[in-house]
Motif scaffolding. Structure first.
Motif, PDB file in Angstrom:
ATOM      1  N   LYS A  30       0.788  -1.226   0.000  1.00 35.85           N
ATOM      2  CA  LYS A  30       0.000   0.000   0.000  1.00 35.85           C
ATOM      3  C   LYS A  30       0.821   1.278   0.000  1.00 35.85           C
ATOM      4  CE  LYS A  30      -3.936  -2.192   2.213  1.00 35.85           C
ATOM      5  NZ  LYS A  30      -4.805  -2.214   3.390  1.00 35.85           N
ATOM      6  N   SER A  31       2.135   1.140   0.211  1.00 36.57           N
ATOM      7  CA  SER A  31       2.975   2.336   0.266  1.00 36.57           C
ATOM      8  C   SER A  31       4.420   1.966  -0.051  1.00 36.57           C
ATOM      9  CB  SER A  31       2.905   2.939   1.677  1.00 36.57           C
ATOM     10  OG  SER A  31       3.528   2.065   2.611  1.00 36.57           O
ATOM     11  N   PRO A  32       5.237   2.978  -0.327  1.00 35.17           N
ATOM     12  CA  PRO A  32       6.668   2.701  -0.502  1.00 35.17           C
ATOM     13  C   PRO A  32       7.278   2.067   0.753  1.00 35.17           C
ATOM     14  CG  PRO A  32       6.139   4.866  -1.373  1.00 35.17           C
ATOM     15  CD  PRO A  32       4.909   4.370  -0.661  1.00 35.17           C
ATOM     16  N   GLU A  33       6.743   2.417   1.916  1.00 32.80           N
ATOM     17  CA  GLU A  33       7.235   1.835   3.172  1.00 32.80           C
ATOM     18  C   GLU A  33       6.929   0.344   3.245  1.00 32.80           C
ATOM     19  OE1 GLU A  33       7.027   6.043   3.288  1.00 32.80           O
ATOM     20  OE2 GLU A  33       5.326   4.690   3.051  1.00 32.80           O
ATOM     21  N   ASP A  34       5.769  -0.072   2.749  1.00 32.59           N
ATOM     22  CA  ASP A  34       5.443  -1.509   2.693  1.00 32.59           C
ATOM     23  C   ASP A  34       6.452  -2.245   1.811  1.00 32.59           C
ATOM     24  OD1 ASP A  34       3.219  -1.159   4.289  1.00 32.59           O
ATOM     25  OD2 ASP A  34       1.755  -1.516   2.690  1.00 32.59           O
TER      26      ASP A  34
ATOM     27  N   GLY B  23      -0.308   4.723  -5.635  1.00 35.75           N
ATOM     28  CA  GLY B  23       0.686   4.308  -4.663  1.00 35.75           C
ATOM     29  C   GLY B  23       0.634   2.848  -4.266  1.00 35.75           C
ATOM     30  N   HIS B  24      -0.407   2.142  -4.645  1.00 39.01           N
ATOM     31  CA  HIS B  24      -0.513   0.727  -4.292  1.00 39.01           C
ATOM     32  C   HIS B  24       0.085  -0.135  -5.402  1.00 39.01           C
ATOM     33  CE1 HIS B  24      -4.102   1.271  -1.306  1.00 39.01           C
ATOM     34  NE2 HIS B  24      -3.144   2.151  -1.111  1.00 39.01           N
TER      35      HIS B  24
END
Length: 153
Positions: free
Chosen positions: A6-10, A130-131
Motif C-alpha cells: 500500500k505504500s513505498p514503506e510496505d 501508490g498501491h
C-alpha cells in the motif's frame, strides 16, 4: 504468493525481510511495467543486505551495478536496453548467478538463460495511487524454507 503493497514503506519492509534470507547464489527476477517499483524494491533490498544506506542508482544505463556485501557481491542489473541474451553473457551476469546475490530487472531479456533456481517477483500498479500488487513465484525448493517467515501482507 500474492500481496498488496500500500505504500513505498510496505515495499521497503518487504525488501528488508527478503534481504535477511538471501545468501550467495540467490537470484531474484523483478518483472513489471516501468514505474511499478522494481528499482525501489531492489534499492531497499541492497541497502538492507549491505547493512547501511548506500547510494543505489538505477542500472538502466550502466546495465549492472555491483556492491561488496558482507557475504558476497550483490549484482543489480537492468536488462531493458539489451536486445539479445548473448549480451547478458558479456556482462558476466551468468557467472554471478552462481556465487553472488543477483537482482535482475527485465528478466525476460534472459530468455533461455533464466536461472532455474530464481525467485520471480512481479510488481504491478493498482488503480489506487501508490498501491502495488506483489506476486512471488518459484520452482526451486530452497525458496519454500527461505520465505516461510516472511510476512507478505
Amino acid at each position: 504468493m500474492n500481496s498488496l503493497l500500500k505504500s513505498p514503506e510496505d515495499t521497503a519492509d518487504l525488501a528488508a525481510q527478503l534481504a535477511s534470507v538471501l545468501q550467495p547464489g540467490d537470484t531474484i527476477l523483478l518483472s513489471g511495467d516501468i514505474g511499478a517499483g522494481k528499482t525501489h524494491l531492489a534499492r531497499n533490498l541492497i541497502q538492507n543486505c549491505l547493512g547501511y544506506l548506500e547510494d543505489v542508482p538505477s542500472p538502466t544505463f550502466t546495465l549492472v551495478q555491483t556492491y561488496d556485501g558482507p557475504q558476497c557481491e550483490i549484482w543489480h542489473s537492468d536488462l531493458y536496453r539489451l536486445s539479445s541474451p548473448e549480451e547478458v553473457i558479456e556482462l558476466g551476469l551468468i557467472d554471478a548467478f552462481e556465487d553472488s546475490i543477483c537482482l535482475v530487472e527485465w528478466p525476460d531479456r534472459l530468455e533461455e538463460l533464466l536461472p532455474k533456481h530464481a525467485l520471480s517477483i512481479e510488481l504491478s500498479m493498482t488503480e489506487e495511487t501508490g498501491h502495488r500488487n506483489f506476486k512471488a513465484e518459484w520452482s526451486h525448493a530452497k525458496w519454500n524454507d527461505k520465505l516461510k517467515g516472511i510476512k507478505f501482507d
